[in-house]
Design a protein around this motif. Sequence first.
Motif, PDB file in Angstrom:
ATOM      1  N   LEU A 128     -18.591 -62.131 -39.899  1.00 24.44           N
ATOM      2  CA  LEU A 128     -18.122 -61.581 -41.177  1.00 24.44           C
ATOM      3  C   LEU A 128     -18.900 -62.170 -42.342  1.00 24.44           C
ATOM      4  N   GLU A 129     -19.098 -63.488 -42.324  1.00 18.28           N
ATOM      5  CA  GLU A 129     -19.798 -64.129 -43.438  1.00 18.28           C
ATOM      6  C   GLU A 129     -21.263 -63.714 -43.502  1.00 18.28           C
ATOM      7  N   ALA A 130     -21.865 -63.526 -42.307  1.00 16.86           N
ATOM      8  CA  ALA A 130     -23.293 -63.181 -42.272  1.00 16.86           C
ATOM      9  C   ALA A 130     -23.532 -61.676 -42.316  1.00 16.86           C
ATOM     10  N   GLY A 131     -22.470 -60.880 -42.164  1.00 17.30           N
ATOM     11  CA  GLY A 131     -22.608 -59.430 -42.271  1.00 17.30           C
ATOM     12  C   GLY A 131     -23.228 -58.776 -41.059  1.00 17.30           C
ATOM     13  N   VAL A 132     -22.692 -59.085 -39.848  1.00 17.76           N
ATOM     14  CA  VAL A 132     -23.247 -58.521 -38.615  1.00 17.76           C
ATOM     15  C   VAL A 132     -22.099 -58.143 -37.672  1.00 17.76           C
ATOM     16  N   SER A 133     -22.320 -57.124 -36.861  1.00 15.67           N
ATOM     17  CA  SER A 133     -21.303 -56.673 -35.927  1.00 15.67           C
ATOM     18  C   SER A 133     -21.193 -57.612 -34.733  1.00 15.67           C
ATOM     19  N   TYR A 134     -20.117 -57.447 -33.957  1.00 16.09           N
ATOM     20  CA  TYR A 134     -19.694 -58.446 -32.963  1.00 16.09           C
ATOM     21  C   TYR A 134     -19.237 -57.757 -31.689  1.00 16.09           C
ATOM     22  N   LEU A 135     -19.510 -58.405 -30.539  1.00 12.71           N
ATOM     23  CA  LEU A 135     -19.019 -57.945 -29.232  1.00 12.71           C
ATOM     24  C   LEU A 135     -18.669 -59.152 -28.386  1.00 12.71           C
ATOM     25  N   ASP A 136     -17.586 -59.042 -27.598  1.00 12.14           N
ATOM     26  CA  ASP A 136     -17.278 -60.095 -26.626  1.00 12.14           C
ATOM     27  C   ASP A 136     -16.803 -59.484 -25.319  1.00 12.14           C
ATOM     28  N   THR A 137     -16.509 -60.346 -24.339  1.00 15.10           N
ATOM     29  CA  THR A 137     -16.041 -59.881 -23.028  1.00 15.10           C
ATOM     30  C   THR A 137     -14.636 -60.363 -22.697  1.00 15.10           C
ATOM     31  N   ALA A 138     -14.081 -61.264 -23.499  1.00 15.61           N
ATOM     32  CA  ALA A 138     -12.762 -61.828 -23.197  1.00 15.61           C
ATOM     33  C   ALA A 138     -12.054 -62.175 -24.489  1.00 15.61           C
ATOM     34  N   ASP A 189      -8.847 -55.335 -40.571  1.00 12.01           N
ATOM     35  CA  ASP A 189      -9.084 -54.946 -41.960  1.00 12.01           C
ATOM     36  C   ASP A 189     -10.308 -55.631 -42.544  1.00 12.01           C
ATOM     37  N   ARG A 190     -10.531 -56.886 -42.171  1.00  8.79           N
ATOM     38  CA  ARG A 190     -11.686 -57.609 -42.707  1.00  8.79           C
ATOM     39  C   ARG A 190     -12.997 -56.990 -42.218  1.00  8.79           C
ATOM     40  N   PHE A 191     -13.058 -56.635 -40.939  1.00  9.43           N
ATOM     41  CA  PHE A 191     -14.268 -55.979 -40.428  1.00  9.43           C
ATOM     42  C   PHE A 191     -14.425 -54.586 -41.035  1.00  9.43           C
ATOM     43  N   LYS A 192     -13.311 -53.880 -41.194  1.00  5.15           N
ATOM     44  CA  LYS A 192     -13.373 -52.537 -41.774  1.00  5.15           C
ATOM     45  C   LYS A 192     -13.888 -52.589 -43.202  1.00  5.15           C
ATOM     46  N   GLU A 193     -13.350 -53.511 -43.993  1.00  2.00           N
ATOM     47  CA  GLU A 193     -13.772 -53.636 -45.390  1.00  2.00           C
ATOM     48  C   GLU A 193     -15.238 -54.049 -45.497  1.00  2.00           C
ATOM     49  N   ALA A 194     -15.716 -54.808 -44.500  1.00  2.00           N
ATOM     50  CA  ALA A 194     -17.122 -55.246 -44.509  1.00  2.00           C
ATOM     51  C   ALA A 194     -18.062 -54.182 -43.952  1.00  2.00           C
ATOM     52  N   GLY A 195     -17.509 -53.083 -43.433  1.00  2.12           N
ATOM     53  CA  GLY A 195     -18.342 -52.048 -42.834  1.00  2.12           C
ATOM     54  C   GLY A 195     -18.975 -52.478 -41.535  1.00  2.12           C
ATOM     55  N   LEU A 196     -18.277 -53.369 -40.792  1.00  5.37           N
ATOM     56  CA  LEU A 196     -18.794 -53.910 -39.528  1.00  5.37           C
ATOM     57  C   LEU A 196     -17.896 -53.501 -38.377  1.00  5.37           C
ATOM     58  N   MET A 197     -18.447 -53.553 -37.178  1.00  3.03           N
ATOM     59  CA  MET A 197     -17.700 -53.213 -35.970  1.00  3.03           C
ATOM     60  C   MET A 197     -17.585 -54.436 -35.074  1.00  3.03           C
ATOM     61  N   LYS A 204     -23.872 -44.834 -30.223  1.00  2.00           N
ATOM     62  CA  LYS A 204     -23.016 -43.957 -29.418  1.00  2.00           C
ATOM     63  C   LYS A 204     -21.552 -44.333 -29.580  1.00  2.00           C
ATOM     64  N   TRP A 205     -21.295 -45.617 -29.782  1.00  4.09           N
ATOM     65  CA  TRP A 205     -19.963 -46.084 -30.164  1.00  4.09           C
ATOM     66  C   TRP A 205     -20.099 -46.685 -31.563  1.00  4.09           C
ATOM     67  N   ALA A 206     -19.306 -46.212 -32.480  1.00  2.00           N
ATOM     68  CA  ALA A 206     -19.419 -46.692 -33.860  1.00  2.00           C
ATOM     69  C   ALA A 206     -18.058 -46.660 -34.534  1.00  2.00           C
ATOM     70  N   GLY A 207     -17.911 -47.484 -35.553  1.00  2.00           N
ATOM     71  CA  GLY A 207     -16.683 -47.526 -36.339  1.00  2.00           C
ATOM     72  C   GLY A 207     -16.632 -48.799 -37.148  1.00  2.00           C
ATOM     73  N   ASP A 208     -15.819 -48.798 -38.169  1.00  2.00           N
ATOM     74  CA  ASP A 208     -15.619 -49.986 -38.990  1.00  2.00           C
ATOM     75  C   ASP A 208     -14.266 -50.589 -38.635  1.00  2.00           C
ATOM     76  N   GLY A 209     -14.276 -51.847 -38.198  1.00  2.00           N
ATOM     77  CA  GLY A 209     -13.045 -52.513 -37.805  1.00  2.00           C
ATOM     78  C   GLY A 209     -13.162 -53.138 -36.439  1.00  2.00           C
ATOM     79  N   VAL A 210     -12.013 -53.516 -35.869  1.00  2.00           N
ATOM     80  CA  VAL A 210     -11.934 -54.150 -34.550  1.00  2.00           C
ATOM     81  C   VAL A 210     -11.415 -53.128 -33.550  1.00  2.00           C
ATOM     82  N   PHE A 211     -12.140 -52.958 -32.446  1.00  2.00           N
ATOM     83  CA  PHE A 211     -11.815 -51.914 -31.476  1.00  2.00           C
ATOM     84  C   PHE A 211     -11.763 -52.466 -30.054  1.00  2.00           C
ATOM     85  N   ASN A 212     -10.910 -51.859 -29.239  1.00  2.00           N
ATOM     86  CA  ASN A 212     -10.901 -52.095 -27.797  1.00  2.00           C
ATOM     87  C   ASN A 212     -11.628 -50.968 -27.096  1.00  2.00           C
ATOM     88  N   MET A 213     -11.983 -51.204 -25.857  1.00  2.00           N
ATOM     89  CA  MET A 213     -12.753 -50.227 -25.089  1.00  2.00           C
ATOM     90  C   MET A 213     -12.011 -48.893 -24.957  1.00  2.00           C
TER      91      MET A 213
END
Length: 403
Positions: free
Chosen positions: A97-107, A127-135, A364-373
Motif C-alpha cells: 500500500l505504501e509503495a503503490g503496488v499490487s499484492y498476491l499470496d497463497t495463504a 477499502d484501502r486497496f480499493k482507494e489506492a487503485g490496487l489489487m 485477465k483478473w483485475a479489480g481494485d480491492g482485496v479479492f479471493n479466488m
Amino acid sequence: MSTVLVIGAGGVSSVCVHKMAMNKDIFTDIHLASRTKSKCDAIAASVKDRTGVDVATYEIDAEEVPAMVNLIRKVQPSLVVNLALPYQDLPIMDACLEAGVSYLDTANYEPKDEAKFEYHWQWAYHDRFKEAGLMALLGSGFDPGVTSVFTMWLKKHKLKTIRQLDILDCNGGDHGQAFATNFNPEINIREVTAPARHWENGDFVETPAMAKKVEFDFEGVGPKNMYMMYHEELESLAKFNPEMERARFWMTFGDEYIKHLTVLQNVGMTRIDPIKYKGKEIIPLQFLAAVLPKPETLGETTKGNTNIGVIATGEALDGSGEKTFYINNICSHEAAYEETGNQAVSYTTGVPAMIGSAMMVTGKWAGDGVFNMEEMDPDPFMDMLNAHGLPWQVKELDGPVDF
C-alpha cells in the motif's frame, strides 16, 4: 513487460520462480528476496541453469515495513508475490500500500501466538486497496486456490447451486524419512493440531483435531486414511456460496505421521507459547521445525503422486436434477522434481502462485480491492493449469458422497 518481486525462498517459491522463468513472455523481469539471501541465490542459480533466465536476489526481513517499501521502490514491480510465512502477510500488504503496488499470496494471515487461520484481517484491507487503485489476490495456491477455482468452475459449467462440498487433499508420496512435513513444518503442524471445523447449515461446527477419519480410494495413489480438519478456503467458499449446506476439508496422513505427531504433542514439542530454556525464550514448535528436514530438501527422495480435488453436489445447470461431480489433479513427485528440483507438494502450490500472478499482470483478473479466488472467472486459470503442469479431470459420480 512485467516486473515481479517474489518474497520467500522455500520450495513453493522455488517452483513459482522456475515457472515464471519458463514464461518469460509474461514475466520479463523476476526479482527474489528473503531473510536468507543464500537461499535466493541457490534458487536463482537453478533457474539460470534450467532456463537461462537471470533472477535478481536480495536480503529482506519481510516484517520490516520500511525496508520492504525501500526494496519495492528499488525494484519497481507491478506485483509483489508473497510466498513467505503467513505471519508476514499484513506487513507485506502494508508495504505494498505504501509503495503503490499490487499484492498476491497463497495463504491467509495467521497471528504468531495463536493457530487461527482466518481471512478477516486481510478482508479488512479491502477499502484501502480499493482507494489506492490496487489489487490484492488472496490464496493463490492449491488449497486454498485451485480448490476454490475448481469449485467455481463447476458452478459456472455444471451446477446452478452447490449443496455439499468436500475438498480432498491426498499426498501419496513417500520420502523415506521417519517424520518430515512436505511443506513448512511450523505451519503444517499448527494446521493439523488445531481443532477441526466444517461448515454446516449456516455456521462452523468445531470438533476435536483429527477426530473424524475415513478411508478413500484415490486414483494414482490407492486407499488412504483422510482426516477432517479446518482449512481457510472453507471460510471464503462459504462466504461466496451462501447456499451451501455443508462444506468439509479432508487431508490424508499416514499412520507413522500420526504416531510421531501424537508423541510430539504429548511431550509439548508442538506448543506455540514461549518457554524459558537456559535463560532464553524459545517456542517449542519453532525449535522442532528447525531440526526437522526442510521440505525443499525432500524432492530428490520423494516418490509417488498427490491427488487433490473437490466433490460437489448440487442442482444441475441443465435442469436435470441434483448431480455430483468430482474434479481433481494428480501430480507426480518425480515429474515435479525433474522439472523444477522440488517435490509435488511445493509444485502444486508454486504453479498456481505463478498462474495467479499471470492472471494479474496480464489483466485477465483485475479489480481494485482485496479479492479471493472465488470472485474471479475460473476459465483462464483452468486453461493455464492444463498448459503448465497441473492438468485436471472432471467426472460425474453416481450420487453424493457419504462419509
